[in-house]
Design a protein around this motif. Structure first.
Motif, PDB file in Angstrom:
ATOM      1  N   VAL A 160       5.943  25.594   7.753  1.00 55.31           N
ATOM      2  CA  VAL A 160       6.197  25.044   6.426  1.00 55.31           C
ATOM      3  C   VAL A 160       5.391  23.759   6.308  1.00 55.31           C
ATOM      4  CG1 VAL A 160       8.244  23.727   7.129  1.00 55.31           C
ATOM      5  CG2 VAL A 160       7.988  24.429   4.742  1.00 55.31           C
ATOM      6  N   GLY A 161       4.827  23.514   5.138  1.00 55.31           N
ATOM      7  CA  GLY A 161       4.063  22.294   4.891  1.00 55.31           C
ATOM      8  C   GLY A 161       4.959  21.187   4.378  1.00 55.31           C
ATOM      9  N   ALA A 162       4.576  19.973   4.686  1.00 53.00           N
ATOM     10  CA  ALA A 162       5.316  18.800   4.217  1.00 53.00           C
ATOM     11  C   ALA A 162       4.326  17.717   3.818  1.00 53.00           C
ATOM     12  CB  ALA A 162       6.249  18.283   5.303  1.00 53.00           C
ATOM     13  N   LYS A 163       4.689  16.980   2.796  1.00 50.33           N
ATOM     14  CA  LYS A 163       3.861  15.850   2.362  1.00 50.33           C
ATOM     15  C   LYS A 163       4.800  14.671   2.170  1.00 50.33           C
ATOM     16  CE  LYS A 163       2.221  15.528  -1.911  1.00 50.33           C
ATOM     17  NZ  LYS A 163       1.382  15.724  -3.098  1.00 50.33           N
ATOM     18  N   PHE A 164       4.471  13.563   2.817  1.00 51.24           N
ATOM     19  CA  PHE A 164       5.254  12.347   2.688  1.00 51.24           C
ATOM     20  C   PHE A 164       4.376  11.233   2.159  1.00 51.24           C
ATOM     21  CE2 PHE A 164       8.037  14.282   5.980  1.00 51.24           C
ATOM     22  CZ  PHE A 164       9.214  14.227   5.276  1.00 51.24           C
ATOM     23  N   VAL A 165       4.966  10.429   1.294  1.00 48.09           N
ATOM     24  CA  VAL A 165       4.292   9.239   0.782  1.00 48.09           C
ATOM     25  C   VAL A 165       5.034   8.041   1.357  1.00 48.09           C
ATOM     26  CG1 VAL A 165       3.645   7.916  -1.256  1.00 48.09           C
ATOM     27  CG2 VAL A 165       3.620  10.421  -1.349  1.00 48.09           C
ATOM     28  N   GLY A 203       9.719  23.973  15.423  1.00 45.84           N
ATOM     29  CA  GLY A 203       9.944  22.560  15.126  1.00 45.84           C
ATOM     30  C   GLY A 203       8.799  21.638  15.499  1.00 45.84           C
ATOM     31  N   ARG A 204       7.768  22.158  16.181  1.00 42.15           N
ATOM     32  CA  ARG A 204       6.619  21.311  16.519  1.00 42.15           C
ATOM     33  C   ARG A 204       5.816  21.000  15.271  1.00 42.15           C
ATOM     34  NH1 ARG A 204       2.767  24.031  18.738  1.00 42.15           N
ATOM     35  NH2 ARG A 204       3.769  26.003  18.270  1.00 42.15           N
ATOM     36  N   PHE A 205       5.313  19.761  15.178  1.00 42.64           N
ATOM     37  CA  PHE A 205       4.439  19.444  14.052  1.00 42.64           C
ATOM     38  C   PHE A 205       3.031  19.944  14.381  1.00 42.64           C
ATOM     39  CE2 PHE A 205       2.796  15.929  16.455  1.00 42.64           C
ATOM     40  CZ  PHE A 205       1.567  15.664  15.895  1.00 42.64           C
ATOM     41  N   MET A 206       2.294  20.263  13.337  1.00 40.95           N
ATOM     42  CA  MET A 206       0.933  20.757  13.483  1.00 40.95           C
ATOM     43  C   MET A 206       0.049  20.081  12.435  1.00 40.95           C
ATOM     44  SD  MET A 206       2.044  24.779  13.439  1.00 40.95           S
ATOM     45  CE  MET A 206       0.386  25.364  13.390  1.00 40.95           C
ATOM     46  N   ASP A 207      -1.146  19.738  12.832  1.00 39.20           N
ATOM     47  CA  ASP A 207      -2.187  19.350  11.884  1.00 39.20           C
ATOM     48  C   ASP A 207      -1.800  18.202  10.960  1.00 39.20           C
ATOM     49  OD1 ASP A 207      -4.725  19.547  10.762  1.00 39.20           O
ATOM     50  OD2 ASP A 207      -4.074  20.979   9.243  1.00 39.20           O
ATOM     51  N   GLY A 228       0.817  -1.202   0.000  1.00 36.18           N
ATOM     52  CA  GLY A 228       0.000   0.000   0.000  1.00 36.18           C
ATOM     53  C   GLY A 228       0.847   1.246   0.000  1.00 36.18           C
ATOM     54  N   ARG A 229       0.165   2.355  -0.146  1.00 38.73           N
ATOM     55  CA  ARG A 229       0.821   3.665  -0.162  1.00 38.73           C
ATOM     56  C   ARG A 229      -0.085   4.639   0.572  1.00 38.73           C
ATOM     57  NH1 ARG A 229       2.789   5.976  -5.798  1.00 38.73           N
ATOM     58  NH2 ARG A 229       3.996   4.077  -5.587  1.00 38.73           N
ATOM     59  N   THR A 230       0.457   5.323   1.557  1.00 36.46           N
ATOM     60  CA  THR A 230      -0.276   6.308   2.343  1.00 36.46           C
ATOM     61  C   THR A 230       0.406   7.663   2.184  1.00 36.46           C
ATOM     62  OG1 THR A 230      -0.820   4.638   4.010  1.00 36.46           O
ATOM     63  CG2 THR A 230      -1.047   6.938   4.670  1.00 36.46           C
ATOM     64  N   THR A 231      -0.380   8.692   1.924  1.00 40.23           N
ATOM     65  CA  THR A 231       0.157  10.041   1.826  1.00 40.23           C
ATOM     66  C   THR A 231      -0.292  10.826   3.051  1.00 40.23           C
ATOM     67  OG1 THR A 231       0.056   9.953  -0.580  1.00 40.23           O
ATOM     68  CG2 THR A 231       0.281  12.143   0.427  1.00 40.23           C
ATOM     69  N   ILE A 232       0.682  11.384   3.760  1.00 40.08           N
ATOM     70  CA  ILE A 232       0.447  12.176   4.969  1.00 40.08           C
ATOM     71  C   ILE A 232       0.837  13.617   4.676  1.00 40.08           C
ATOM     72  CG2 ILE A 232       1.097  12.502   7.399  1.00 40.08           C
ATOM     73  CD1 ILE A 232      -0.267   9.848   6.996  1.00 40.08           C
ATOM     74  N   ILE A 233       0.035  14.562   5.144  1.00 39.85           N
ATOM     75  CA  ILE A 233       0.368  15.981   5.042  1.00 39.85           C
ATOM     76  C   ILE A 233       0.388  16.545   6.453  1.00 39.85           C
ATOM     77  CG2 ILE A 233      -2.010  16.714   4.710  1.00 39.85           C
ATOM     78  CD1 ILE A 233      -0.920  18.892   2.804  1.00 39.85           C
ATOM     79  N   PHE A 234       1.356  17.440   6.703  1.00 40.38           N
ATOM     80  CA  PHE A 234       1.437  18.083   8.008  1.00 40.38           C
ATOM     81  C   PHE A 234       2.236  19.368   7.877  1.00 40.38           C
ATOM     82  CE2 PHE A 234       5.054  15.335   7.656  1.00 40.38           C
ATOM     83  CZ  PHE A 234       6.097  15.992   8.277  1.00 40.38           C
ATOM     84  N   PHE A 235       2.259  20.126   8.934  1.00 42.35           N
ATOM     85  CA  PHE A 235       2.997  21.378   8.958  1.00 42.35           C
ATOM     86  C   PHE A 235       3.996  21.352  10.109  1.00 42.35           C
ATOM     87  CE2 PHE A 235      -0.966  22.189   6.876  1.00 42.35           C
ATOM     88  CZ  PHE A 235      -0.604  22.960   5.785  1.00 42.35           C
TER      89      PHE A 235
END
Length: 81
Positions: free
Chosen positions: A69-74, A27-31, A15-22
């Motif tokens: 800053v936004g980040a997207k990981f697959v 340095g804290r992650f958000m959302d 499978g493949r999951t895409t996660i988005i976060f800020f």
């Protein structure tokens, strides 16, 4: 980023999951959220846990022009080329 912990009964799943976060200035992650699910809630939660478990990230560089800053990981699980 922490490596996802996949339940042993799903180790051969694909499978493949895409996660988005800020990432906030400090340095804290958000959302963090699943943007594109894999079809397996267990694999999706493992990917989301990897992001959450990596908190905190390094702070944003001094002079960075925004508050976050936004980040997207697959995350790909056992995918074959």
């Amino acid at each position: 980023m922490r490596r996802p912990v996949v339940p042993s009964n799903l180790r051969n799943s694909q499978g493949r999951t895409t996660i988005i976060f800020f990432i906030a200035r400090d340095g804290r992650f958000m959302d963090a959220r699943i943007l594109v699910p894999s079809g397996s809630s267990s694999l999706d939660l493992a990917a989301l846990s990897a992001v959450i478990g990596s908190n905190p990230f390094p702070p944003l560089p001094e002079g960075f022009p925004a508050d976050r800053v936004g980040a997207k990981f697959v995350f790909s699980y056992n995918e074959r080329p």
